[in-house]
Design an enzyme around this catalytic site. Structure first.
Site, short mmCIF file in Angstrom:
data_model
loop_
_atom_site.label_atom_id
_atom_site.label_comp_id
_atom_site.label_asym_id
_atom_site.label_seq_id
_atom_site.Cartn_x
_atom_site.Cartn_y
_atom_site.Cartn_z
N ASP A 244 0.55 -1.74 -0.09
CA ASP A 244 -0.14 0.48 0.14
C ASP A 244 0.31 1.53 -0.44
O ASP A 244 1.99 1.01 0.33
CB ASP A 244 -1.21 -0.17 0.80
CG ASP A 244 -2.06 0.84 1.17
OD1 ASP A 244 -2.62 1.06 -0.04
OD2 ASP A 244 -1.97 1.86 2.09
N SER A 245 0.01 2.12 -0.17
CA SER A 245 0.85 3.55 -1.14
C SER A 245 1.18 4.10 1.15
O SER A 245 2.41 5.45 1.27
CB SER A 245 0.14 4.76 -1.31
OG SER A 245 -0.88 4.64 -0.65
N CYS B 16 -3.94 -0.94 -2.11
CA CYS B 16 -4.26 0.46 -2.53
C CYS B 16 -5.65 0.16 -3.71
O CYS B 16 -4.59 -0.19 -5.16
CB CYS B 16 -2.91 0.59 -2.35
SG CYS B 16 -2.68 2.22 -3.54
N GLU C 98 -4.98 9.58 8.75
CA GLU C 98 -3.50 9.38 9.09
C GLU C 98 -2.95 10.46 9.93
O GLU C 98 -1.57 10.38 10.82
CB GLU C 98 -2.73 9.16 7.72
CG GLU C 98 -3.15 8.49 6.58
CD GLU C 98 -2.09 8.66 5.75
OE1 GLU C 98 -0.88 9.01 5.49
OE2 GLU C 98 -1.70 7.08 5.14
N CYS D 230 -11.09 2.74 -0.73
CA CYS D 230 -9.77 3.34 -0.30
C CYS D 230 -9.61 2.75 1.12
O CYS D 230 -10.82 2.67 1.80
CB CYS D 230 -10.12 4.65 -0.54
SG CYS D 230 -8.40 5.25 0.91
N HIS E 25 -8.45 3.35 3.74
CA HIS E 25 -8.18 3.92 4.65
C HIS E 25 -9.62 3.84 5.36
O HIS E 25 -9.97 4.56 6.09
CB HIS E 25 -7.97 5.55 4.46
CG HIS E 25 -6.02 5.39 4.65
ND1 HIS E 25 -5.57 4.76 3.55
CD2 HIS E 25 -4.97 6.73 5.04
CE1 HIS E 25 -4.00 5.51 3.08
NE2 HIS E 25 -3.75 4.93 4.80
#
Length: 275
Positions: free
Chosen positions: A11-12, A74, A159, A193, A195
């Protein structure tokens, strides 16, 4: 004895840990290496070429660590880089390796969750601008209408560990309103996504109760179970010592702290310096 391979999860940043968690729960017997390219995250606003180059570099690093199979956990990398890697790089340089993404397995089942055949997709600008989900969902469910909404502030909120704070309410509600203004008949929303599952408590507070929320972790994990059952040549090559290794291109201390939020447990990562 032949070398045994690990499953790589890329993942990024941190979001892929939500996918890794589901995969490791459903397939706990295998060895896994997780790599987050935090030093260059987020990928969402980068060009297709940049995301392709970054993703390929990280995939090749995972190959070098003994991963025969890599999951791009991702959506941006899956949308902007996966096809090029599969069609251009694997046949020429890595014919015995495989790279899979999160978009196709999601598209294969998402239509089953909508009664009205009106689905919302919430993702990064990169994922939305790629138009990957309307195209892929259309292959499997041509009768489904897909409405997309870019949510550029959600990854920074997650994040920075602000996703459950009161300050997140404005941006959660803003993007929900913008999506539902496109159609009142949307009855299923895909969080495109990795996240975004951390925002589910907030989302439920702003969404009508009848709208289903879909996260990708369990979907991708079930798809991988099926994939390995159909590709025994790969499954039998995988090590089964339940080893878990975590790497980041960013600051290790920050990664360890933030990753525990996504994974639900403490971990110790190592740093990788990419040239």
């Amino acid at each position: 004895m032949k070398n045994k391979f690990s499953i790589g999860v890329f993942d990024s940043g941190y979001g892929g840990l939500t996918v890794f968690k589901s995969i490791a729960e459903q397939l706990p017997q295998y060895n896994y290496i997780y790599f987050g390219d935090n030093a260059r995250s987020p990928y969402g606003d980068h060009s297709f070429e940049t995301v392709y180059q970054y993703t390929l570099q990280c995939v090749e690093w995972l190959f070098a660590q003994g991963c025969q199979l890599v999951i791009l956990a991702c959506n941006t990398a899956s949308a902007k880089a996966l096809r090029s890697i599969q069609q251009l790089d694997l046949p020429k340089k890595y014919p015995n390796h495989r790279v899979l993404g999160v978009i196709r397995p999601t598209a294969e089942v998402v239509g089953d969750f909508s009664v009205n055949k009106k689905i919302g997709v919430m993702g990064t600008r990169g994922t939305v601008n790629s138009n990957s989900y309307p195209i892929e969902i259309g292959h499997f469910f041509p009768e489904v209408k897909v409405y997309q909404q870019a949510c550029p502030m959600w990854v920074p909120l997650v994040e920075n560990n602000e996703h459950l704070a009161g300050g997140a309410d404005y941006f959660v509600n803003k993007y929900v309103i913008e999506l539902l203004q496109q159609s009142e008949q949307i009855d299923c929303i895909l969080l495109a996504c990795t996240h975004y599952p951390l925002l589910v408590p907030k989302l439920k507070a702003f969404l009508p109760a009848h709208i289903k929320l879909l996260s990708q972790g369990d979907i991708v994990a079930k798809s991988l179970v099926d994939y390995l059952s159909r590709h025994t040549e790969i499954e039998t090559s995988l090590g089964k010592e339940r080893k878990r290794s975590f790497y980041t291109s960013g600051d290790v201390n920050i990664f360890n702290k933030q990753a525990s939020v996504f994974l639900g447990q403490e971990l110790l990562a190592s740093q990788v310096k990419l040239s």
